[in-house]
Every structure is written in C-alpha cells, then in structure tokens.
Design a protein around this motif. Sequence first.
Motif, short mmCIF file in Angstrom:
data_model
loop_
_atom_site.label_atom_id
_atom_site.label_comp_id
_atom_site.label_asym_id
_atom_site.label_seq_id
_atom_site.Cartn_x
_atom_site.Cartn_y
_atom_site.Cartn_z
N LYS A 106 11.25 -19.21 -36.56
CA LYS A 106 11.30 -18.68 -35.20
C LYS A 106 12.49 -19.25 -34.43
N ASN B 32 15.95 -18.07 -36.71
CA ASN B 32 16.20 -16.63 -36.80
C ASN B 32 15.00 -15.87 -36.23
N GLU C 66 14.68 -12.97 -35.04
CA GLU C 66 14.58 -11.59 -35.48
C GLU C 66 13.89 -11.49 -36.84
N HIS D 30 11.84 -13.69 -38.01
CA HIS D 30 10.46 -14.08 -37.73
C HIS D 30 9.66 -12.86 -37.28
N ARG D 31 10.22 -12.09 -36.35
CA ARG D 31 9.54 -10.87 -35.88
C ARG D 31 9.37 -9.87 -37.01
N THR D 32 10.39 -9.76 -37.86
CA THR D 32 10.32 -8.81 -38.97
C THR D 32 9.20 -9.18 -39.94
#
Length: 152
Positions: free
Chosen positions: A37, A40, A42, A44-46
């Motif tokens: 998180k 990166n 992004e 993490h969200r992916t």
Amino acid sequence: MNKLALLLLLIINFVVVGCNEPEEIVDAQTQVYSFLKEMNPELHRTLFKMNEEMVLADRKIQQLQELKGMFPDQRHKINKSIRQWQGLSKELTSTWHRLYDKVEAAYVAYKIDEIQGRKKFSAISQELLKEGNAVLAEAETTKSLIEEQLYE
C-alpha cells in the motif's frame, strides 16, 4: 478451485478484520499489505479488486450450481456458464497468487536490504568510532605535549 478462492478471501478477511490465527502469520501478511500500500497503492488496489472479483466469481458459480439443481433439464446451458465463471476464477486466482508472491518476494528483499544495511552501518560505525577515538587519543597526546612545551 472454489475452495482456494474462498481460502484467499478468508485470509484477506482475517487480515482486514482480524482473527484468531497465529500472530506471526497475520503480522507477516499485514506487513506485506502495508508495504504494498505504501510502495505501490495502485497495485494494492488492483490486488484488492482482483480478490473482490474472485469472490464474485465463486458466488456466481455457487448460484449456478444451485440453479442446475433446480433445473436439471437445463444442465447443458448452465454448465457452459459455470465453466466460463470457473475459467475466470482460475485465471484471477492464478494471477493474484503470482502477483502476491512477487510482492512478498519484493518485501522480503527490501527487508533483507534494510537489515543488512543497518548491520553494515553498525559495523562501519564501530570502525569509525574506533578511528575517531584513536584520533582523539592522539589529539590528547599532542595537546599534552604542546601544553608541556608551553610550561617549559
């Protein structure tokens, strides 16, 4: 395959919500997720979105299995949909594992560098301390000699 995705969901849920699993496991997973998180967001969200999609696929497969039980004459049509959702679930799960393994490996490499860097700095700082103390001792000796010469 459904069991694997469910297991992944439970693991992630335990990390987010908490559980009675051994602290080392939960702590290690939490550290990896926190690292990801921070480093990166992004990605993490992916990974989080992929997990949601795996849960959705498993839910759809379960619903289709129930539908097949209610309408056995429509098995062929329902089985086709089940295979499609299973294919998606398998692809998501495989990709999620591959990405998570790489993130975990990156975290471990990061921590190793951090640990070795600190150890290396500790060793270097000890050498510098010795060198500094030696210079101070020489300075004290020189200072004493200078002061002796002044009083002679």
